[in-house]
Design an enzyme around this catalytic site. Structure first.
Site: not given
Ligand code: NDP
Length: 264
Positions: A60, A64, A85, A100, A121, A228
């Site tokens: 996680t 990854k 993952n 995922d 993103a 999710g």
């Molecule tokens: P990353 O850390 O790779 O990316 C985070 C993203 O969230 C970026 O696009 C970031 O934007 C954005 N972001 C964070 N905080 C804010 C905010 N306050 N306002 C707007 N944009 C924000 O995370 P992951 O892609 O690994 O995970 C994303 C989500 O997916 C998590 O919540 C995780 O828990 C969930 N998840 C759920 C799974 C499931 O099985 N249900 C499996 C895998 C993940 P910026 O580029 O501007 O920083």
């Protein structure tokens, strides 16, 4: 000998994976145990895997991409997205998968949608955007900052930041960010959400276990929505299929993994 599995990440204390996998191992009478390991340094993933004598792991946030690099044989989809993952070890060789993205694909299959707007993103958005496009969906990416959008642009996706966004009609809006995970933030400015949610068919959040501000807003518009939890279950069940080399059917695994939530 008992086979050992684990989730690697940082943090890992919140992860539901041990509960889900251990329930399925127990119910399916497999002599195996699934733990959790807080990994401090992604570059050490491979070394720790072997030092702990593991047969398989899930990975996680934030490792990854490190997991992808640690594998000897990532499968074709993992190679395409550069993120893993699930790792399974056979005769000292590490095989890597991304569950995922297929988990998410299955989670949204109940919605009759074509045009999808991703809010976010990050790594999860990247692998899921690619599988969705492969399956014929039309995916647009909206992200807070421009930096993470570059690779999406290179892959041919339409991308926007909050500043450049032009409202359009989307069937499904997905919160792919971590906004709302440990805070009360919306994933995009309210004006943007108010410009797209009223015309959409449904909203999905990848965050599970709590009603995020995004899902609350979707409900205030009376939109069908889901969190999710299904994605979590589906990615776990697909990983379990790899762990057990296809000995059990997906629906059977799912049934036992769901019990982990019903009992606890
Ligand atoms: P990353 O850390 O790779 O990316 C985070 C993203 O969230 C970026 O696009 C970031 O934007 C954005 N972001 C964070 N905080 C804010 C905010 N306050 N306002 C707007 N944009 C924000 O995370 P992951 O892609 O690994 O995970 C994303 C989500 O997916 C998590 O919540 C995780 O828990 C969930 N998840 C759920 C799974 C499931 O099985 N249900 C499996 C895998 C993940 P910026 O580029 O501007 O920083």
């Amino acid at each position: 000998m008992k086979e050992m599995f684990s989730i690697f990440g940082n943090p890992v204390s919140h992860s539901m994976s041990p509960l889900m996998h251990n329930m399925a191992f127990k119910d399916l009478k497999i002599d195996a145990c699934y733990g959790r390991y807080r990994l401090e340094d992604g570059a050490m993933l491979r070394e720790k895997f072997f030092a702990l004598g593991l047969r398989g792991i899930n990975i996680t946030v934030p490792y990854k991409e490190d997991a992808y690099r640690a594998c000897d044989k990532p499968d074709a989809f993992a190679r395409k997205v550069g993120a893993v993952n699930t790792i399974v070890q056979k005769q000292g060789i590490l095989y890597g998968y991304n569950t995922d993205a297929p988990g998410f694909l299955k989670a949204i299959s109940e919605f009759d949608v074509k045009r999808i707007l991703f809010l976010g993103a990050g790594g999860t958005a990247q692998s899921t955007a690619i599988i969705l496009r492969d399956e014929g969906y039309d995916v647009t990416i909206l992200n807070r900052s421009a930096g993470r959008l570059e690779r999406f642009k290179e892959d041919g996706f339409e991308t926007f930041t909050f500043e450049t966004f032009i409202p359009d009609t989307y069937d499904l809006i997905v919160n792919m960010t971590s906004a709302g995970l440990n805070d009360d933030h919306l994933p995009a400015p309210r004006e943007i959400l108010d410009s797209v949610i009223p015309d959409c068919k449904a909203c999905v959040d990848v965050i599970y276990g709590r009603e995020t501000p995004f899902l609350k807003l979707a409900k205030s518009y009376h939109k069908p929505s889901k969190d999710g939890s299904d994605m979590l279950l589906y990615q776990g069940a697909i990983a379990f299929e790899y762990f057990c080399e296809g000995k059990f059917k997906f629906d059977e695994i799912l049934y036992h993994m769901k019990r982990a939530f019903e009992i606890n």
